[in-house]
Enzyme design. Structure first.
Site, PDB file in Angstrom:
ATOM      1  CG  ASP A 116     -44.864  25.816  12.045  1.00 54.50           C
ATOM      2  OD1 ASP A 116     -43.965  25.822  12.918  1.00 54.50           O
ATOM      3  OD2 ASP A 116     -44.936  26.657  11.133  1.00 54.50           O
ATOM      4  NE  ARG A 117     -46.753  31.625  12.046  1.00 56.07           N
ATOM      5  CZ  ARG A 117     -46.563  32.551  12.988  1.00 56.07           C
ATOM      6  NH1 ARG A 117     -45.811  32.273  14.044  1.00 56.07           N
ATOM      7  NH2 ARG A 117     -47.129  33.737  12.908  1.00 56.07           N
ATOM      8  CG  HIS A 161     -37.955  31.304  12.857  1.00 59.96           C
ATOM      9  ND1 HIS A 161     -37.627  30.478  13.917  1.00 59.96           N
ATOM     10  CD2 HIS A 161     -39.261  31.024  12.550  1.00 59.96           C
ATOM     11  CE1 HIS A 161     -38.664  29.725  14.217  1.00 59.96           C
ATOM     12  NE2 HIS A 161     -39.669  30.041  13.433  1.00 59.96           N
ATOM     13  CD1 TRP A 162     -41.344  32.217  15.397  1.00 62.45           C
ATOM     14  CD2 TRP A 162     -42.566  33.200  16.988  1.00 62.45           C
ATOM     15  NE1 TRP A 162     -42.343  31.350  15.748  1.00 62.45           N
ATOM     16  CE2 TRP A 162     -43.111  31.914  16.714  1.00 62.45           C
ATOM     17  CE3 TRP A 162     -43.159  33.996  17.968  1.00 62.45           C
ATOM     18  CZ2 TRP A 162     -44.237  31.430  17.383  1.00 62.45           C
ATOM     19  CZ3 TRP A 162     -44.280  33.513  18.632  1.00 62.45           C
ATOM     20  CH2 TRP A 162     -44.811  32.245  18.331  1.00 62.45           C
ATOM     21  CE1 TYR A 217     -42.805  32.510  12.295  1.00 58.84           C
ATOM     22  CE2 TYR A 217     -43.332  32.420   9.957  1.00 58.84           C
ATOM     23  CZ  TYR A 217     -42.955  31.789  11.123  1.00 58.84           C
ATOM     24  OH  TYR A 217     -42.719  30.428  11.120  1.00 58.84           O
ATOM     25  CG  HIS A 279     -41.210  21.507  13.332  1.00 63.71           C
ATOM     26  ND1 HIS A 279     -42.013  21.887  14.383  1.00 63.71           N
ATOM     27  CD2 HIS A 279     -41.550  22.318  12.301  1.00 63.71           C
ATOM     28  CE1 HIS A 279     -42.790  22.888  14.021  1.00 63.71           C
ATOM     29  NE2 HIS A 279     -42.531  23.166  12.743  1.00 63.71           N
TER      30      HIS A 279
END
Length: 302
Positions: A116-117, A161-162, A217, A279
């Site tokens: 993910d991030r 959500h981004w 973000y 995820h």
């Protein structure tokens, strides 16, 4: 460095792993490390902490030295004062943290795994420090610029959500901190492990961590994109072998085949494996994930 549990962050079950803290550059990084053999660093995603790897790390530690940091601004790691353009939360800065941490532990070459991030940080580490990264594993991630250039109503609706976390006119922190229990939905301790659950929720109820995640973000929509655009214009690519682990029940393929999207960024052919998971692969399919990473690290020659 310190050893043991920290106030506010309950101890988790990591047999034979040491919990430490060290200052690298302008941040204090909380991390665990254990095992012996070729080093590999595991980087978590949003909104997790390093304890998301609690079922993967011990399996990899049978053959590897495993290092598990909290990204800057997440979990128990600090975040420096905000800078113009959110550059303090850029993936370039986070990659620097990784390299400095590994050097502190005596590792000048290592494999890096990111989810993910954390996949963005792993990618940036391989791009900025090719001499250090022997292998790259990306779990459910693409370069930021590839997402943003393909943004359409479907992407905006699914990944809204981004934009919420990344905007600044009405900071998301006010909404999240008003009721973090209502904002974040996570599986219970019986699903993701009691220690991991406790550590995660200690972080989610910390306003400093919420701010750190939002800044991540915000940087992603700005400076991180600029860095990737500069890489592409200069023809820079990932030089080491790369494995992409894609969750079968997630939506990394929202823009099409993620393997084809990754291909122009790589010098070598991509290894691609689909994991029968949602995820959070490390929590849902830890044995499959550990086996896939371990096999890649054993067989992919730099």
């Amino acid at each position: 460095m310190i050893q043991g549990a920290e106030p506010g962050y309950p101890a988790t079950v990591f047999d034979d792993f040491r919990l430490d803290r060290v200052t690298v550059g302008d941040v204090s990084v909380r991390f665990r490390h254990g095992g012996a053999g070729p080093p590999v660093v595991l980087l978590h995603g949003h909104p997790r902490t390093h304890t998301t790897w609690h079922a993967v790390a011990p399996r990899l530690a049978r053959e590897h030295t495993v290092v598990l940091p909290d990204l800057r601004g997440y979990g128990g790691s600090t975040l420096p004062t905000d800078r113009p353009g959110h550059t303090q939360s850029s993936k370039r800065e986070m990659a620097g943290d990784v390299v400095r941490l590994m050097a502190h532990l005596g590792h000048d070459r290592f494999a890096v795994v990111g989810h993910d991030r954390g996949s963005l940080v792993a990618f940036r580490t391989a791009m900025d420090h090719p001499e250090a990264v022997t292998h790259l594993v990306i779990m459910d991630g693409l370069p930021v610029v590839e997402h943003l250039e393909r943004t359409d109503v479907t992407f905006a609706r699914a990944w809204w959500h981004w934009w919420f976390l990344g905007q600044t006119d009405k900071p998301a922190e006010r909404v999240i901190n008003a009721d973090p229990d209502a904002w974040y939905e996570t599986p219970g301790p019986e699903v993701i492990g009691a220690g991991n659950h406790a550590d995660l929720w200690a972080a989610l109820r910390n306003p400093a961590v919420v701010h750190g995640m939002c800044e991540d973000y915000r940087a992603g929509l700005r400076v991180d994109r600029e860095h990737e655009e500069a890489d592409r214009a200069a023809g820079r690519q990932v030089e080491c072998p790369m494995l992409l682990l894609e969750s079968e029940h997630d939506d990394l393929d929202l823009h099409g085949d993620p393997a084809k999207i990754w291909a122009p960024w790589l010098v070598r052919p991509l290894r691609h494996r689909v994991v029968d998971s949602g995820h959070h692969q490390a929590e849902e399919r830890p044995v499959e994930v550990a086996d896939a990473i371990g096999d890649f690290l054993r067989t992919a020659v730099r």
